[in-house]
Enzyme design. Structure first.
Site, PDB file in Angstrom:
ATOM      1  CG  ASP A 119     -38.884 -35.246 -27.479  1.00  0.00           C
ATOM      2  OD1 ASP A 119     -39.462 -34.163 -27.241  1.00  0.00           O
ATOM      3  OD2 ASP A 119     -37.726 -35.320 -27.908  1.00  0.00           O
TER       4      ASP A 119
ATOM      5  CD  GLU B 267     -39.538 -32.797 -23.814  1.00  0.00           C
ATOM      6  OE1 GLU B 267     -38.986 -31.849 -24.405  1.00  0.00           O
ATOM      7  OE2 GLU B 267     -38.952 -33.867 -23.517  1.00  0.00           O
TER       8      GLU B 267
ATOM      9  CG  ASP C 164     -34.706 -36.460 -31.136  1.00  0.00           C
ATOM     10  OD1 ASP C 164     -35.195 -35.351 -30.881  1.00  0.00           O
ATOM     11  OD2 ASP C 164     -33.635 -36.605 -31.756  1.00  0.00           O
TER      12      ASP C 164
END
Length: 187
Positions: A15, A75, A148
């Site tokens: 991410d 992502e 996260d």
């Protein structure tokens, strides 16, 4: 250790972010998923955007060299109203992708909604819902304070759920593949 492609695979999920980069690793053995690690790279204390990009690149290389993932799931940036934020996020993603491509690791991008859908069945799920579902799926004892790292882990799990399915997202196996698939981005 030689890996049999059909029975064992390691997936690194990322991410990307310029404040926090979350990541998670899972191992697939005989179509069963197990948790390896999740963590985050804290970048808040650095003011210089270029230093942050360098650290993202170096940490991604370190993860690759330590865990030898077979594939990377990342992502994709979502479209927001703040163009500067989007630009910074896109750079962070690009640097993480460049690290993987420099080691010839196939990369697949997933939109946040697709990741949430794969994990929870709801493309509009909250970070907390995604984290709780991952905790259940991977039998994690505790969840991190910041989510996260679970977002990075979610990208890896999403990739596992989507592997073997056609049209799963944008995939690149190296620079040549990226150039072929994106002729308009090259001048």
């Amino acid at each position: 250790m030689s890996k049999n492609a059909s029975s064992e695979k390691i997936i690194l999920g990322i991410d990307p972010g310029t404040t926090i980069m979350g990541f998670g690793l899972i191992k697939i053995e005989n179509k069963q998923m197990s948790f390896i690690q999740m963590n985050e790279l804290q970048l808040k204390k650095y003011d210089d955007h270029y230093i942050k990009l360098k650290l993202i690149f170096e940490r991604t290389i370190e993860l690759i060299d330590t865990h030898h993932p077979d594939e990377i799931a990342i992502e994709a940036p979502f479209f927001g109203k703040n163009v500067q934020s989007m630009l910074k996020l896109g750079r962070a993603q690009g640097v993480a992708m460049a690290a993987g491509l420099s080691r010839q690791i196939p990369i697949t991008e997933y939109l946040p909604k697709k990741i949430k859908m794969a994990i929870t069945g709801n493309g509009n799920a909250s970070k907390e819902q995604v984290a709780k579902m991952l905790q259940s799926l991977l039998k994690l004892k505790t969840l991190p304070k910041n989510l996260d790292s679970t977002d990075g882990l979610a990208a890896a799990v999403c990739h596992f759920y989507n592997s073997g399915r056609p049209e799963i997202g944008k995939s690149y196996t190296g620079w040549e593949a990226f150039v072929k698939q994106n002729p308009k981005k090259i001048k």
